[in-house]
Design a protein around this motif. Structure first.
Motif, PDB file in Angstrom:
ATOM      1  N   PHE A 199      52.381  26.409  75.251  1.00 12.07           N
ATOM      2  CA  PHE A 199      51.976  26.865  73.927  1.00 12.07           C
ATOM      3  C   PHE A 199      52.982  27.912  73.459  1.00 12.07           C
ATOM      4  O   PHE A 199      53.285  28.857  74.181  1.00 12.07           O
ATOM      5  N   ILE A 200      53.517  27.722  72.250  1.00 12.53           N
ATOM      6  CA  ILE A 200      54.512  28.650  71.699  1.00 12.53           C
ATOM      7  C   ILE A 200      53.804  29.886  71.151  1.00 12.53           C
ATOM      8  O   ILE A 200      52.834  29.791  70.402  1.00 12.53           O
ATOM      9  N   LEU A 201      54.327  31.063  71.523  1.00  7.02           N
ATOM     10  CA  LEU A 201      53.760  32.333  71.060  1.00  7.02           C
ATOM     11  C   LEU A 201      54.505  32.853  69.837  1.00  7.02           C
ATOM     12  O   LEU A 201      55.724  32.718  69.749  1.00  7.02           O
ATOM     13  N   ASP A 202      53.764  33.459  68.911  1.00 12.82           N
ATOM     14  CA  ASP A 202      54.417  34.188  67.821  1.00 12.82           C
ATOM     15  C   ASP A 202      54.141  35.679  68.035  1.00 12.82           C
ATOM     16  O   ASP A 202      53.400  36.047  68.937  1.00 12.82           O
ATOM     17  N   ASN A 203      54.719  36.521  67.209  1.00 10.13           N
ATOM     18  CA  ASN A 203      54.559  37.956  67.458  1.00 10.13           C
ATOM     19  C   ASN A 203      53.385  38.552  66.674  1.00 10.13           C
ATOM     20  O   ASN A 203      53.331  39.750  66.428  1.00 10.13           O
ATOM     21  N   ASP A 253      58.415  51.070  67.703  1.00 15.31           N
ATOM     22  CA  ASP A 253      57.444  50.325  66.901  1.00 15.31           C
ATOM     23  C   ASP A 253      57.093  49.000  67.565  1.00 15.31           C
ATOM     24  O   ASP A 253      55.925  48.598  67.591  1.00 15.31           O
ATOM     25  N   ASP A 254      58.087  48.311  68.108  1.00 14.05           N
ATOM     26  CA  ASP A 254      57.835  47.038  68.786  1.00 14.05           C
ATOM     27  C   ASP A 254      56.930  47.223  69.997  1.00 14.05           C
ATOM     28  O   ASP A 254      56.034  46.419  70.245  1.00 14.05           O
ATOM     29  N   SER A 255      57.171  48.271  70.754  1.00 12.97           N
ATOM     30  CA  SER A 255      56.362  48.545  71.942  1.00 12.97           C
ATOM     31  C   SER A 255      54.906  48.809  71.564  1.00 12.97           C
ATOM     32  O   SER A 255      53.983  48.278  72.195  1.00 12.97           O
ATOM     33  N   LYS A 256      54.691  49.598  70.519  1.00 13.12           N
ATOM     34  CA  LYS A 256      53.320  49.895  70.075  1.00 13.12           C
ATOM     35  C   LYS A 256      52.623  48.625  69.581  1.00 13.12           C
ATOM     36  O   LYS A 256      51.458  48.381  69.911  1.00 13.12           O
ATOM     37  N   TRP A 257      53.342  47.800  68.827  1.00  9.23           N
ATOM     38  CA  TRP A 257      52.774  46.572  68.290  1.00  9.23           C
ATOM     39  C   TRP A 257      52.432  45.593  69.417  1.00  9.23           C
ATOM     40  O   TRP A 257      51.371  44.960  69.411  1.00  9.23           O
ATOM     41  N   GLY A 263      59.134  45.610  60.519  1.00  7.91           N
ATOM     42  CA  GLY A 263      59.531  46.213  61.779  1.00  7.91           C
ATOM     43  C   GLY A 263      58.928  47.579  62.058  1.00  7.91           C
ATOM     44  O   GLY A 263      59.245  48.220  63.051  1.00  7.91           O
ATOM     45  N   LYS A 264      58.027  48.037  61.169  1.00 10.84           N
ATOM     46  CA  LYS A 264      57.413  49.359  61.341  1.00 10.84           C
ATOM     47  C   LYS A 264      55.940  49.206  61.705  1.00 10.84           C
ATOM     48  O   LYS A 264      55.196  48.477  61.062  1.00 10.84           O
ATOM     49  N   PHE A 265      55.528  49.896  62.781  1.00 10.88           N
ATOM     50  CA  PHE A 265      54.137  49.892  63.230  1.00 10.88           C
ATOM     51  C   PHE A 265      53.337  50.834  62.346  1.00 10.88           C
ATOM     52  O   PHE A 265      53.631  52.024  62.265  1.00 10.88           O
TER      53      PHE A 265
END
Length: 193
Positions: free
Chosen positions: A76-80, A140-144, A176-178
């Motif tokens: 199954f392909i994951l999205d973000n 931001d990526d880590s928090k998301w 790109g901003k959490f």
């Protein structure tokens, strides 16, 4: 009179005496592409580690955690954007459909389970509440990623300058901003930011 047992997200190692009690043993529906992410939190770990795909593995149960030979796999392909609860729902449906598809052939002995490659095995631990802590200085990526992985339980939280715990109940990633939308401050009710 049962021939076969089915295990889904049981979370314990089943004793050998029980595995041996049914003529065809047990099949385990596991929410990762084994041998990757054996253990208690494969769905969360797939999101946390930034995987582009995950899936369901149906494997023959042995007296070792998620280590039995593989009977069937579906990717199954994951999205973000997907959160753990939604991914679990999706993988549950995939697992049920895959089981229905392979079961007749398995019971007739037309499928030969394939041993896992032990050298590629990875493990994931049981999650606890403390795992949900983020630092406002995190990327931001880590928090998301943590927000999506721990959405629902245990959730994510941060400590403010006064040392008070603030649970994040709603957030988004925009350009790109959490962005935190709602929190529950320690000892208070949910508020919008």
């Amino acid at each position: 009179g049962a021939e076969l047992g089915i295990v889904v997200a049981y979370g314990h190692i089943i004793p050998q005496s029980i595995i041996d009690s049914l003529p065809k043993g047990f099949l385990n529906i596991h929410y990762s592409l084994l041998p990757e992410f054996r253990g208690a939190s494969p769905v969360e770990q797939s999101i946390l580690s930034g995987q582009k795909e995950t899936g369901v593995t149906i494997q023959k149960l042995v007296f070792k955690l998620d280590a039995g030979p593989i009977v069937a796999v579906e990717e199954f392909i994951l999205d973000n954007q997907i959160t753990t609860p939604k991914l679990k729902d999706k993988l549950t449906q995939i697992g049920a459909d895959l089981l229905v598809k392979i079961l007749p052939n398995y019971l007739e002995g037309k499928i030969t389970p394939k041993e896992q490659n032990e050298s590629k095995a990875t493990h994931c631990k049981k999650i606890n509440k403390a795992d949900g802590e983020i630092k406002l200085s995190d990327s931001d990526d880590s928090k998301w990623t943590k927000y999506r992985a721990y959405f629902g339980w245990p959730g994510i939280f941060y400590f403010d300058k006064e040392g008070k715990r603030n649970k994040i109940t709603e957030a988004t990633l925009e350009s790109g901003k959490f962005i935190i939308k709602k929190i529950i401050p320690e000892g208070k009710k949910e508020i919008s930011l």
